[in-house]
Design a protein around this motif. Structure first.
Motif, PDB file in Angstrom:
ATOM      1  N   ASN A 190      97.180  -2.129  38.766  1.00 47.39           N
ATOM      2  CA  ASN A 190      97.256  -3.122  39.821  1.00 47.39           C
ATOM      3  C   ASN A 190      96.129  -2.815  40.797  1.00 47.39           C
ATOM      4  N   LEU A 191      95.047  -3.610  40.728  1.00 51.70           N
ATOM      5  CA  LEU A 191      93.823  -3.265  41.453  1.00 51.70           C
ATOM      6  C   LEU A 191      93.999  -3.310  42.965  1.00 51.70           C
ATOM      7  N   ILE A 192      95.009  -4.028  43.421  1.00 55.55           N
ATOM      8  CA  ILE A 192      95.197  -4.140  44.866  1.00 55.55           C
ATOM      9  C   ILE A 192      96.149  -3.061  45.381  1.00 55.55           C
ATOM     10  N   ARG A 193      97.058  -2.606  44.537  1.00 54.30           N
ATOM     11  CA  ARG A 193      98.043  -1.624  44.994  1.00 54.30           C
ATOM     12  C   ARG A 193      97.667  -0.192  44.581  1.00 54.30           C
ATOM     13  N   ASP A 194      97.384  -0.017  43.295  1.00 52.18           N
ATOM     14  CA  ASP A 194      97.277   1.345  42.753  1.00 52.18           C
ATOM     15  C   ASP A 194      96.224   2.243  43.411  1.00 52.18           C
ATOM     16  N   PRO A 195      95.061   1.691  43.847  1.00 52.55           N
ATOM     17  CA  PRO A 195      94.108   2.623  44.478  1.00 52.55           C
ATOM     18  C   PRO A 195      94.589   3.138  45.838  1.00 52.55           C
ATOM     19  N   PHE A 196      95.595   2.495  46.412  1.00 55.22           N
ATOM     20  CA  PHE A 196      95.972   2.846  47.784  1.00 55.22           C
ATOM     21  C   PHE A 196      97.354   3.493  47.907  1.00 55.22           C
ATOM     22  N   TYR A 197      98.166   3.347  46.857  1.00 58.09           N
ATOM     23  CA  TYR A 197      99.529   3.867  46.916  1.00 58.09           C
ATOM     24  C   TYR A 197      99.692   5.025  45.947  1.00 58.09           C
ATOM     25  N   GLU A 198     100.621   5.904  46.245  1.00 57.36           N
ATOM     26  CA  GLU A 198     101.059   6.863  45.240  1.00 57.36           C
ATOM     27  C   GLU A 198     102.534   6.594  44.961  1.00 57.36           C
ATOM     28  N   GLN A 199     102.861   6.563  43.678  1.00 54.57           N
ATOM     29  CA  GLN A 199     104.252   6.332  43.310  1.00 54.57           C
ATOM     30  C   GLN A 199     105.032   7.631  43.497  1.00 54.57           C
ATOM     31  N   VAL A 200     106.184   7.553  44.151  1.00 57.49           N
ATOM     32  CA  VAL A 200     107.002   8.763  44.299  1.00 57.49           C
ATOM     33  C   VAL A 200     107.893   8.882  43.065  1.00 57.49           C
ATOM     34  N   ILE A 201     108.852   7.988  42.954  1.00 57.23           N
ATOM     35  CA  ILE A 201     109.682   7.859  41.768  1.00 57.23           C
ATOM     36  C   ILE A 201     110.084   6.407  41.723  1.00 57.23           C
ATOM     37  N   SER A 202     110.295   5.886  40.524  1.00 60.12           N
ATOM     38  CA  SER A 202     110.827   4.542  40.421  1.00 60.12           C
ATOM     39  C   SER A 202     109.923   3.561  41.170  1.00 60.12           C
ATOM     40  N   GLU A 203     110.492   2.628  41.912  1.00 60.85           N
ATOM     41  CA  GLU A 203     109.663   1.643  42.632  1.00 60.85           C
ATOM     42  C   GLU A 203     109.392   2.069  44.076  1.00 60.85           C
ATOM     43  N   VAL A 204     109.520   3.356  44.335  1.00 65.03           N
ATOM     44  CA  VAL A 204     109.289   3.850  45.686  1.00 65.03           C
ATOM     45  C   VAL A 204     107.881   4.441  45.783  1.00 65.03           C
ATOM     46  N   TYR A 205     107.140   4.048  46.814  1.00 65.63           N
ATOM     47  CA  TYR A 205     105.753   4.468  46.963  1.00 65.63           C
ATOM     48  C   TYR A 205     105.514   5.085  48.332  1.00 65.63           C
ATOM     49  N   ILE A 206     104.323   5.710  48.440  1.00 63.16           N
ATOM     50  CA  ILE A 206     103.906   6.244  49.726  1.00 63.16           C
ATOM     51  C   ILE A 206     102.418   5.934  49.855  1.00 63.16           C
ATOM     52  N   ARG A 207     101.909   5.752  51.065  1.00 65.15           N
ATOM     53  CA  ARG A 207     100.478   5.439  51.205  1.00 65.15           C
ATOM     54  C   ARG A 207      99.638   6.699  51.003  1.00 65.15           C
ATOM     55  N   ARG A 208      98.506   6.539  50.326  1.00 62.56           N
ATOM     56  CA  ARG A 208      97.659   7.700  50.048  1.00 62.56           C
ATOM     57  C   ARG A 208      96.886   8.162  51.272  1.00 62.56           C
ATOM     58  N   ASN A 209      96.088   7.245  51.841  1.00 59.89           N
ATOM     59  CA  ASN A 209      95.180   7.653  52.905  1.00 59.89           C
ATOM     60  C   ASN A 209      95.772   7.290  54.253  1.00 59.89           C
TER      61      ASN A 209
END
Lengths: 494, 292
Positions: free
Chosen positions: A217-236
């Motif tokens: 997902n070019l808009i999400r994946d470079p900026f998010y890190e997946q924690v588990i499941s559908e839960v994410y955290i911001r990278r920068n």
């Protein structure tokens, strides 16, 4: 009746003969590990010349550790389930590959691995393995195995044929700069506008090709890190807040964009049945803008695979995620009789290049030849092939000899990228998922159900968004998020 | 009356023709895909009639046939052994249980029935088979566990119970021993049920991949279905975890058409075996439902 009898008696005879033969081969095939052997389970198909290679390797191992090595190969298709049984039955083994198959964390919670924390400093393994790798492998303050060092920080990239880029007059570096420097939602929108422009031009110039593959997902994946499941955290970001994928403006925006791209015909319309995996070169060559991961020394492979020299836009700075280093590890068995020797061996295989390259490439002259530059050329059908390319199965890949077509500085650059990469704030955070097992399973079912809509943009977002949110909520996504957040806050306090 | 019958006939025939088509169509697609050109398949998807016909997938499968032939041999061996010994042993358990004179019949019945309801689970089974009996990596692991299935024992028992006691008694009067009665009278009279169970056992063994998944690490002892499963699974694992180094291997991975060709090659014998049993099969299927 007599006919049946005849057939029966013939079958009986056949059965008896075959079972006798089976009994004989069965006995011959049994080799019990003696007390002076380290048993090491790795995945893959057993190479024909393994015994000869092991004999050679043992010439180095025995004087140093006083034990012999026995490698046992289990095919990758059944490696995870066989290792689970071996661990559950408390079979004594000394070392085993854990990682993307036979997951480390599961093996730890199964009680299948040995706590080697104390041995690591005693043997001096911590002088060999950089700190952040060990940190990744720490579960509740204890370590049960060590990462086999390889590239762990690959950024996401998009690439296209150089000739096409010139034809449409597009500079990929503009996208790279916009993506890497994006700090907030407006920046992400500006970067997406550049993607829009690129895709439109490509679509006009080459209507016979699929414009892009939605593997990432070019808009999400470079900026998010997946924690588990559908839960994410911001990278920068300094924020330690966890959130649910579609509940942020970027998340929603990315779904809408994907749907827009799908409607414009940028994505193959049978994507929901074929999936994102691109397996053959023929398939790759039908895609104009290919999204993939990047690592140093990748270019010649890509040129061969895609059929032409590529221009790249790397979409994020190298980043080591929470579980990146856990993809390839070697761990010590819970019922090992020789845990200390096993850790000594781990140090040896990660430092002794001669030994490591015997395990990786076999015997020089028999299985491979060294060119003038010291690069490997494999001897075809020599009985020990295609092992060294995946040196991360056995230990530190950066100690492996390079293949003839790899650049001299490949490992140096990769190591540099790893070490300089941004490290996830969550390194060493291992969530305990016991209390949310059911919720995780439910959410994963819901996510699977909406996979085509969410990841490939096949249907207008407004028609499924509310329903999806509702189902996720009922499946317990917020309980998962809250539980993870609670554990993460506790982890940060420590 | 006659007209009514005709209409029923037409409805039934259409129904079964449709059902038949539903079953045959996917298989046709499979065969057709295995005969297609891989690039063509990518381009235009599956077709019922491959155009042009391309044998390259079969050439690939049969170019290096050692592994497949080996798996064929192993699978055939344990399927036949399990079928012969399984049917024989199960019949030998079922027959005494069908006789009213047997003392402790209920205890044995319960003992068998109990295992239908409760099993030890995977890990204890694994410990017994692998750590205690050391059956892993032998042909025996395909045969011994599950050689006796209580389900089939009860099916046979019901059938045997339907054989009139008088036949057994008259044989006894003529001086036949229990073994003679069993082998010369009961077995020949029970061909339908024996053939049915034999077919079921053979097919379930022929399609067995789970055993190899758990117990077999020696590639010479892979069963046929496991070999296929492994090829597909290996590709999946490569796909899901593709680094560039592995990606270079991916170009050599069997394509869609090759996998289809392998499925056809593996399905073959089971298809051929079925008609031989069919004569008895229809009769055997009603065993247990109709008493008599």
């Amino acid at each position: 009746m007599s006919k049946i009898k005849k057939i029966l008696s013939v079958l009986m005879c056949a059965a008896i003969v075959v079972s006798l033969a089976a009994g004989l081969t069965g006995c011959a095939g049994k080799n019990k590990a003696d007390s002076n052997t380290l048993v090491w389970y790795v995945f893959g198909d057993k190479p024909a010349d393994l015994d000869a290679v092991l004999a050679k390797a043992n010439e180095i191992i025995e004087p140093q550790i006083g034990m012999k090595l026995d490698m046992r190969y289990i095919d990758s298709a059944s490696y995870t389930s066989k290792m689970k049984n071996i661990m559950a039955a408390h079979e004594a083994y000394d070392l085993a590959f854990t990682g993307y198959i036979n997951p480390y964390q599961e093996a730890v919670s199964l009680g299948g691995l040995y706590d080697i924390t104390d041995y690591i400093s005693e043997v001096g393994l911590d002088e060999v393995i950089p700190e952040f790798y060990l940190q990744s492998a720490t579960v509740d303050g204890r370590i049960y195995g060590i990462p086999n060092i390889q590239v762990v920080s690959n950024p996401i990239t998009i690439s296209m044929d150089k000739s096409l880029a010139e034809e449409i007059g597009f500079d990929m570096k503009t996208i790279e700069n916009a993506a890497i420097n994006a700090e907030n939602f407006d920046d992400i929108k500006a970067y997406t506008a550049l993607l829009d422009d690129l895709f439109e031009r490509v679509h006009k110039a080459r209507p016979d090709l699929y414009v892009m593959n939605p593997t990432y997902n070019l808009i999400r994946d470079p900026f998010y890190e997946q924690v588990i499941s559908e839960v994410y955290i911001r990278r920068n970001s300094d924020s330690n807040e966890m959130f649910v994928d579609m509940e942020t403006e970027e998340g929603k925006y990315s779904a809408e964009k994907l749907n827009e791209w799908f409607n414009k015909g940028y994505i193959r319309n049978d994507i929901s049945s074929v999936g994102t995996a691109v397996t053959s070169n023929d398939e790759w060559r039908k895609i104009a803008v290919r999204s993939n991961t990047w690592k140093p020394g990748q270019e010649p492979y890509d040129t061969e695979r895609y059929g032409e020299e590529q221009v790249y836009a790397i979409l994020n700075k190298p980043y080591v995620g929470r579980t990146s280093a856990l993809a390839t590890m070697t761990s010590v068995g819970a019922d090992s009789k020789h845990p200390k020797e096993a850790v000594e061996f781990l140090k040896l295989i990660n430092t002794n290049k001669e030994l490591f390259n015997i395990i990786c490439w076999g015997i020089e002259g028999t299985h491979y030849t060294l060119g003038e530059t010291g690069h490997v050329t494999e001897i075809a059908d020599s009985g020990y092939n295609s092992m060294g390319q995946n040196a991360w199965r056995f230990g530190n890949q950066f100690n492996a000899l390079l293949l003839e077509d790899q650049a001299d500085d490949t490992w140096k650059l990769t190591e540099k990228m790893n070490n300089e990469a941004i490290k996830s704030k969550m390194l060493g955070f291992v969530p305990n998922t016991d209390s949310i097992t059911n919720e995780l399973a439910n959410v994963s079912n819901v996510a699977d159900e909406y996979k085509a809509k969410r990841q490939f943009g096949t249907v207008a977002v407004s028609s499924w968004e509310a329903e999806y949110a509702d189902k996720l909520d009922k499946a317990g996504i917020h309980k998962i998020r809250d539980e993870l957040q609670k554990q993460y806050d506790e982890f940060l306090d420590k | 009356m006659k007209k009514e019958k005709k209409i029923t006939q037409i409805i039934l025939c259409t129904f079964f023709a449709l059902l038949c088509a539903l079953v045959i169509f996917p298989f046709l697609l499979l065969v057709s895909a295995s005969l297609s050109n891989p690039a063509q398949l990518l381009e235009s998807g599956y077709k019922v009639i491959p155009n042009p016909v391309d044998f390259s997938a079969y050439a690939y499968v049969l170019k290096n046939p050692t592994q497949i032939l080996n798996a064929y041999g192993v699978t055939f061996a344990f399927s036949v052994i399990s079928m012969v010994f399984g049917v024989l042993l199960m019949a030998m358990i079922a027959y005494p249980l069908s006789r009213r004179g047997l003392r402790g019949r209920n205890v044995i019945n319960f003992y068998l029935y109990f295992t239908m309801l409760f099993s030890g689970g995977l890990v204890p089974t694994y410990i017994i088979v692998a750590s205690v009996l050391h059956l892993n990596n032998t042909l025996w692991v395909y045969i011994l566990p599950g050689l006796i299935s209580p389900w089939y024992v009860f099916m046979m028992r019901t059938f045997f119970a339907g054989i009139p006691e008088a036949i057994v008694e008259s044989a006894k009067i003529d001086g036949a021993s229990e073994y003679t009665i069993f082998f010369r009278i009961i077995i020949p009279l029970s061909k339908p049920v024996l053939a049915t169970v034999a077919l079921f056992v053979f097919l379930s063994k022929w399609n067995d991949w789970n055993t190899a998944l758990i117990y077999i690490t020696d590639s010479k002892l892979y069963s046929l279905q496991y070999l296929l499963q492994k090829i597909v699974e290996d590709i999946n694992i490569l796909k899901e975890n593709a680094t560039a180094a592995q990606m270079s291997d991916l170009a050599k991975v069997p394509t869609e058409t090759v996998r289809m060709a392998m499925a056809v090659v593996a399905a073959g014998p089971a298809l051929i075996v079925f008609p031989f049993f069919q004569k008895y099969f229809v009769k055997g299927l009603t065993v247990g439902s109709v008493k008599g």
